[in-house]
Design a protein around this motif. Sequence first.
Motif, PDB file in Angstrom:
ATOM      1  N   LEU A 183       1.059  -1.332  -0.218  1.00  0.00           N
ATOM      2  CA  LEU A 183       0.312   0.183   0.430  1.00  0.00           C
ATOM      3  C   LEU A 183       0.582   1.350  -0.340  1.00  0.00           C
ATOM      4  CD1 LEU A 183      -2.866   0.916   0.016  1.00  0.00           C
ATOM      5  CD2 LEU A 183      -2.880   1.547   2.384  1.00  0.00           C
ATOM      6  N   ASP A 184       2.117   1.201   0.544  1.00  0.00           N
ATOM      7  CA  ASP A 184       2.933   2.029   0.541  1.00  0.00           C
ATOM      8  C   ASP A 184       3.926   2.798  -0.846  1.00  0.00           C
ATOM      9  OD1 ASP A 184       2.460   2.908   2.776  1.00  0.00           O
ATOM     10  OD2 ASP A 184       4.534   1.755   3.733  1.00  0.00           O
ATOM     11  N   ARG A 185       3.859   1.725  -1.431  1.00  0.00           N
ATOM     12  CA  ARG A 185       3.998   1.759  -3.063  1.00  0.00           C
ATOM     13  C   ARG A 185       3.592   2.162  -3.524  1.00  0.00           C
ATOM     14  NH1 ARG A 185       5.707  -4.063  -1.850  1.00  0.00           N
ATOM     15  NH2 ARG A 185       4.461  -4.884  -3.591  1.00  0.00           N
ATOM     16  N   PHE A 186       2.195   2.103  -3.478  1.00  0.00           N
ATOM     17  CA  PHE A 186       1.002   2.474  -3.967  1.00  0.00           C
ATOM     18  C   PHE A 186       1.111   4.342  -4.141  1.00  0.00           C
ATOM     19  CE2 PHE A 186      -3.660   3.944  -4.943  1.00  0.00           C
ATOM     20  CZ  PHE A 186      -3.691   3.371  -6.317  1.00  0.00           C
ATOM     21  N   TRP A 187       0.657   4.012  -2.922  1.00  0.00           N
ATOM     22  CA  TRP A 187       0.706   6.445  -2.317  1.00  0.00           C
ATOM     23  C   TRP A 187       1.592   6.607  -3.427  1.00  0.00           C
ATOM     24  CZ3 TRP A 187      -4.378   6.795  -2.732  1.00  0.00           C
ATOM     25  CH2 TRP A 187      -4.854   6.192  -2.147  1.00  0.00           C
ATOM     26  N   VAL A 188       3.385   6.221  -3.837  1.00  0.00           N
ATOM     27  CA  VAL A 188       4.020   5.984  -4.156  1.00  0.00           C
ATOM     28  C   VAL A 188       4.665   6.850  -5.659  1.00  0.00           C
ATOM     29  CG1 VAL A 188       7.028   5.869  -4.698  1.00  0.00           C
ATOM     30  CG2 VAL A 188       5.726   5.479  -2.017  1.00  0.00           C
ATOM     31  N   TRP A 189       3.417   5.723  -6.183  1.00  0.00           N
ATOM     32  CA  TRP A 189       2.695   6.229  -7.308  1.00  0.00           C
ATOM     33  C   TRP A 189       1.963   6.461  -7.368  1.00  0.00           C
ATOM     34  CZ3 TRP A 189      -1.566   4.292  -8.644  1.00  0.00           C
ATOM     35  CH2 TRP A 189      -2.222   3.983 -10.673  1.00  0.00           C
ATOM     36  N   ALA A 190       0.971   6.747  -6.471  1.00  0.00           N
ATOM     37  CA  ALA A 190      -0.132   7.359  -7.204  1.00  0.00           C
ATOM     38  C   ALA A 190      -0.099   9.124  -6.712  1.00  0.00           C
ATOM     39  CB  ALA A 190      -1.085   6.817  -6.401  1.00  0.00           C
ATOM     40  N   ASP A 191       0.798   9.301  -5.806  1.00  0.00           N
ATOM     41  CA  ASP A 191       1.159  10.947  -5.949  1.00  0.00           C
ATOM     42  C   ASP A 191       1.929  11.182  -6.250  1.00  0.00           C
ATOM     43  OD1 ASP A 191      -1.071  10.343  -3.749  1.00  0.00           O
ATOM     44  OD2 ASP A 191       0.834   9.920  -1.862  1.00  0.00           O
ATOM     45  N   ALA A 192       2.555  10.873  -6.839  1.00  0.00           N
ATOM     46  CA  ALA A 192       3.881  11.403  -7.189  1.00  0.00           C
ATOM     47  C   ALA A 192       3.845  12.440  -8.134  1.00  0.00           C
ATOM     48  CB  ALA A 192       4.592  10.263  -7.915  1.00  0.00           C
TER      49      ALA A 192
END
Length: 294
Positions: free
Chosen positions: A147-156
Amino acid sequence: MATLRRYRTVVSDSALWVDFPFRAGDVVLSPPAKCGTTWMQMLCALLIFDTAEFDRPLTEISPWLDAVTYDTAATLATLESQRHRRFIKTHTPLDGLPFHQDVTYVCVGRDPRDAMLSFENAAANIHPDAMSSLDPQVAQLPAPDPLDRFWVWADADLVNDTTSFGVTLANLVNHVRTFWDRRDEPQVALFHYADLKADLPGQLRRLAQVLSIEVSEQRINELATAATFDHMRGRADELAPGVDAKLWRSNENFFRSGTSGQWRRLLDSAALDRYQRRVVELAPPDLVEWLHRP
């Protein structure tokens, strides 16, 4: 000619397109990463050659022109030697490509959440020898929590440099939007991964119309059979990209599942609300709706 936006990643540089000698009838295949590029290459090959049997790997028939991980001179020589109608791979958005009236530009969109998880699967399948040749900043270990990886991808923000693969939500939306904004032009064709999954013969028929290739209904159905996920997975050594460079731990695992909706196991309702708020910052409502079609 309009000024082209330059797109660069650790594996590609759109500047390699600038002086490319196009031919009338060329097809440029430009989906974002993990949105059906190999699938669309296969569909073009089936229509152009009218056969499912090829004399060399698909990646040689339809080379990735602006990849910096290949010998550019050799790629250009291959394309120059081809006498058939050329269909060329890229992950460069439309505003980074020279635009010609006698060239067809094809993009495939996909639910970004599916594309993100598909990229994670692909990254895990990259052979260690291939990873060792990359910039250490690219090869660094990602966050351990999915989930942390998902937000790194989504918020960049949109990434456009040689220290990353350029795979973020902002990059994907920007890429598709460059086609979306010009989708009514006759040389531009925009397909959706979900439509390919739902009605492959129908989408192959549509592609034939886009490319002005006459083909019978019976032949459409025969050729479409060769492009199903299971058939392509069974021919992974011929069809997976990077087979010549030994890019993958397993060529077969490049075609890992081809399914959609796996993100539902990762995102609860609160996470989906947060994701929705983010995606509407990046695209107009009609494009958001189209990208996320079931």
